[in-house]
Design an enzyme around this catalytic site. Structure first.
Site, mmCIF file in Angstrom:
data_model
loop_
_atom_site.group_PDB
_atom_site.id
_atom_site.type_symbol
_atom_site.label_atom_id
_atom_site.label_comp_id
_atom_site.label_asym_id
_atom_site.label_seq_id
_atom_site.Cartn_x
_atom_site.Cartn_y
_atom_site.Cartn_z
ATOM 1 N N CYS A 51 -17.935 15.155 20.468
ATOM 2 C CA CYS A 51 -18.084 13.751 20.223
ATOM 3 C C CYS A 51 -19.124 13.080 20.010
ATOM 4 O O CYS A 51 -19.505 12.329 19.098
ATOM 5 C CB CYS A 51 -17.244 13.080 21.400
ATOM 6 S SG CYS A 51 -17.056 11.372 21.481
ATOM 7 N N CYS A 56 -16.829 11.780 17.098
ATOM 8 C CA CYS A 56 -16.352 10.358 17.275
ATOM 9 C C CYS A 56 -17.514 9.463 16.909
ATOM 10 O O CYS A 56 -17.271 8.395 16.466
ATOM 11 C CB CYS A 56 -15.941 9.897 18.761
ATOM 12 S SG CYS A 56 -14.977 11.280 19.652
ATOM 13 N N LYS A 59 -18.859 9.587 13.209
ATOM 14 C CA LYS A 59 -17.623 9.383 12.425
ATOM 15 C C LYS A 59 -17.394 7.864 12.490
ATOM 16 O O LYS A 59 -17.308 7.338 11.309
ATOM 17 C CB LYS A 59 -16.427 10.053 13.090
ATOM 18 C CG LYS A 59 -15.232 9.800 12.148
ATOM 19 C CD LYS A 59 -14.093 10.456 12.988
ATOM 20 C CE LYS A 59 -13.825 9.883 14.432
ATOM 21 N NZ LYS A 59 -12.633 10.338 15.072
ATOM 22 N N TYR A 195 -7.386 15.881 10.463
ATOM 23 C CA TYR A 195 -7.334 14.397 10.377
ATOM 24 C C TYR A 195 -8.889 14.064 10.118
ATOM 25 O O TYR A 195 -9.227 13.127 9.315
ATOM 26 C CB TYR A 195 -6.942 13.728 11.586
ATOM 27 C CG TYR A 195 -7.464 13.505 12.603
ATOM 28 C CD1 TYR A 195 -8.623 12.848 13.220
ATOM 29 C CD2 TYR A 195 -7.212 14.526 13.914
ATOM 30 C CE1 TYR A 195 -9.311 13.018 14.022
ATOM 31 C CE2 TYR A 195 -7.661 14.700 14.990
ATOM 32 C CZ TYR A 195 -8.853 13.869 15.195
ATOM 33 O OH TYR A 195 -9.279 13.912 16.382
ATOM 34 N N GLU A 199 -10.617 11.216 7.399
ATOM 35 C CA GLU A 199 -11.454 10.171 8.074
ATOM 36 C C GLU A 199 -12.804 10.347 7.259
ATOM 37 O O GLU A 199 -13.536 9.494 6.946
ATOM 38 C CB GLU A 199 -11.902 10.505 9.543
ATOM 39 C CG GLU A 199 -10.649 10.239 10.104
ATOM 40 C CD GLU A 199 -10.957 10.252 11.998
ATOM 41 O OE1 GLU A 199 -10.422 9.722 12.727
ATOM 42 O OE2 GLU A 199 -11.658 11.392 12.069
ATOM 43 N N HIS A 480 -2.202 -16.011 18.095
ATOM 44 C CA HIS A 480 -1.927 -16.321 16.665
ATOM 45 C C HIS A 480 -3.283 -16.919 16.267
ATOM 46 O O HIS A 480 -4.046 -17.508 16.769
ATOM 47 C CB HIS A 480 -0.731 -17.344 16.671
ATOM 48 C CG HIS A 480 -0.542 -17.679 15.133
ATOM 49 N ND1 HIS A 480 0.062 -16.484 14.308
ATOM 50 C CD2 HIS A 480 -0.830 -18.760 14.575
ATOM 51 C CE1 HIS A 480 0.055 -17.167 13.074
ATOM 52 N NE2 HIS A 480 -0.174 -18.399 13.260
ATOM 53 N N GLU A 485 -0.381 -9.662 17.216
ATOM 54 C CA GLU A 485 0.667 -10.219 17.438
ATOM 55 C C GLU A 485 2.073 -9.770 16.573
ATOM 56 O O GLU A 485 3.310 -10.057 17.190
ATOM 57 C CB GLU A 485 0.455 -11.976 17.407
ATOM 58 C CG GLU A 485 0.711 -12.217 15.883
ATOM 59 C CD GLU A 485 0.734 -13.544 15.565
ATOM 60 O OE1 GLU A 485 1.430 -14.230 16.178
ATOM 61 O OE2 GLU A 485 0.092 -14.083 14.676
#
Length: 505
Positions: A51, A56, A59, A195, A199, A480, A485
């Site tokens: 990581c 992570c 990346k 994946y 990425e 909002h 939302e």
């Protein structure tokens, strides 16, 4: 003589470090053994595991670089005068990212020292059930014994699936290497299985590089799989993954090229130093070629359990995956040996789960706790240009568990407010909620494609973990105007067949 400890941790990744530091909090004598085997291209790194060094952290930072590039394009629509053309300098980005990673390496060393955890830069293996041995870089033998062992060691990328491809090892790199390149990779071909390839392709495209993804089968295997009707082509992909299809559609519109149902057969170096890749197109049954500056293999990681000599001490592994078989308490087939993180069979390969599992293991061993790690409803995000975040069951998994008649799926295509003035395409911005169909409609899964998907999903993950229902969510007032939302406004079901496009605010 042997160094004696209460806990010996093999592997200095997220789970191992968390377990070691937590055990030290209870006043226990703890040691960590960690060693990074360089990639075939010679890339190595410091303490902290995948990581921190090649996952992570670098990346996400490079993903951020790409997002800033998109923001520069949007800025002109908002009145900012940006001189064109805008250029990206890889070396500046890489230096910044790599410096930050090295600061984390150092931080981990300091934390271990502060907590009086002994650190050995050694690749250890079991010589007997209670002894781990290894050699330092200087050739000095280290021998340690302990009451308990936590195994968290996980190997870097293995090119096992690529070794049959001529030139793969000689000329290709992995994402491990990509994050540590000092100069731009140029025109790049990521060979896709996991994946991480999407990425990497996303941020490479985002910083202006010519990027092509080669994929033999479907993208984001293991994520949400369901029938998807493309709004642009109106073609029904009954066997493709719905969310993954939306992600890749957006990437294609963003500039990433895809070679679908293609697999490479050889890589050759040309006199120009470019790499010529030959591949077979399964759909057309043809052989095709193109040249690239960089070929990256994203073919997955495998655990280096053979090097740990686990068979000799009786630790059972899955013969197909090489992963260690553990029970709910992370215990292996040998009572005093435990395993957490990516190396364990059937566990999510995610940093936060490894950290949590490592801490809980130490608390059970030394803190009189009985709490087990809960691996259900773990949220995650794929950091592609348009991010995909999810928590809970996919639509397909929910149907398999409960039956299609007992599942209700609410969904919507929405347009982020930020996209409007900049006239950005929002065709693939989509949210889907999977619920039980009974009266309260407990939420089984939430899937979200859009900006800041990880930030959106994190909050809803708590609600789903607590057993939130659709009726409760409908009583929740949204903030909002935000993308999040849209989850509180889900009204259209897939079953209804109605247009799920959000109109107005």
């Amino acid at each position: 003589g042997k160094n004696e400890y209460d806990l010996l941790v093999i592997g200095g990744g997220s789970g191992g470090l968390a377990c070691a530091k937590e055990a030290a909090q209870f006043g226990r004598k703890v040691a960590v053994l960690d060693y990074v085997e360089p990639s075939p291209r010679g890339t190595a790194w410091g303490l902290g595991g995948t990581c921190v060094n090649v996952g992570c952290i670098p990346k996400k930072l490079m993903h951020q670089a790409a997002l800033l590039g998109s923001a520069l394009k949007d800025a002109q629509h908002y009145g900012w005068n940006i001189s064109q053309p805008v250029h990206h300098t890889w070396s500046v980005m890489a230096q910044g990212v790599q410096n930050y990673v090295k600061s984390l390496n150092w931080g981990h060393r300091v934390q271990l020292q502060d907590k009086k955890v002994k650190y050995f830069n050694v690749k250890g293996s079991f010589s007997d059930p209670h002894t781990v041995c290894g050699l330092t870089k200087a050739g000095k033998e280290v021998s340690c014994c302990a009451d308990f062992y936590s195994v968290v060691h996980f190997e870097h990328f293995r090119l096992s699936g690529s070794q049959i491809i001529a030139g793969a090892l000689e000329y290709g790199i992995t994402s491990d290497d990509l994050f540590w390149l000092k100069e731009s990779p140029g025109k790049t071909l990521p060979r896709f299985i996991l994946y991480v390839s999407l990425e990497c392709a996303g941020f490479l495209t985002g910083i202006g590089l010519d990027t092509t993804v080669m994929m033999r089968s479907i993208p984001l295997r293991g994520f949400d799989q369901a029938s998807h009707i493309s709004k642009t082509s109106q073609i029904c992909f009954t066997t493709q993954q719905q969310m993954a299809s939306l992600v890749t559609e957006h990437m294609e519109s963003y500039g990433t090229k895809f070679l679908k149902r293609c697999f490479p057969t050889k890589v050759e170096k040309l006199k120009s130093n470019r790499l010529q890749v030959t591949w077979k197109n399964a759909d057309l049954n043809t052989e095709e070629t193109d040249s690239f500056d960089t070929v990256m293999w994203a073919v997955g990681r495998v655990p280096d359990t053979k090097a740990l000599n686990l068979e000799t001490v009786g630790v059972k592994t899955n013969s197909e995956t090489g992963k260690i078989i553990v029970d709910a308490s992370e215990a292996t087939s040998v009572p005093h040996i435990y395993a957490v993180g990516d190396i364990t069979e059937g566990r999510p390969e995610l940093t936060p789960t490894a950290i949590a599992a490592g801490k809980l293991l130490a608390q059970r061993l030394f803190g009189q706790s009985s709490e087990l790690m809960d691996y259900d409803n773990v949220p995650t995000t794929v950091f592609t240009p348009l991010e995909y975040g999810c928590v809970g069951l996919s639509e397909e998994a929910a149907v398999q568990c409960h039956g299609s008649d007992n599942i209700e799926v609410y969904h919507a295509y929405y347009k982020p407010l930020e996209f409007t003035v900049a006239e950005r395409d929002a065709t693939q911005c989509y949210v889907k909620m999977v619920c039980l169909r009974e009266r309260e409609q407990r939420i089984l899964g939430l899937h979200f494609i859009g900006p800041n998907a990880g930030e959106v999903i994190q909050g809803f993950a708590l609600g789903i973990k607590c057993g939130a229902t659709y009726s409760q969510l409908m009583k929740t007032v949204g903030i909002h105007p935000t993308c999040a939302e849209e989850v509180t406004k889900l009204r259209i079901t897939k079953r209804s067949g109605l247009d799920a496009t959000v109109t107005g605010c």
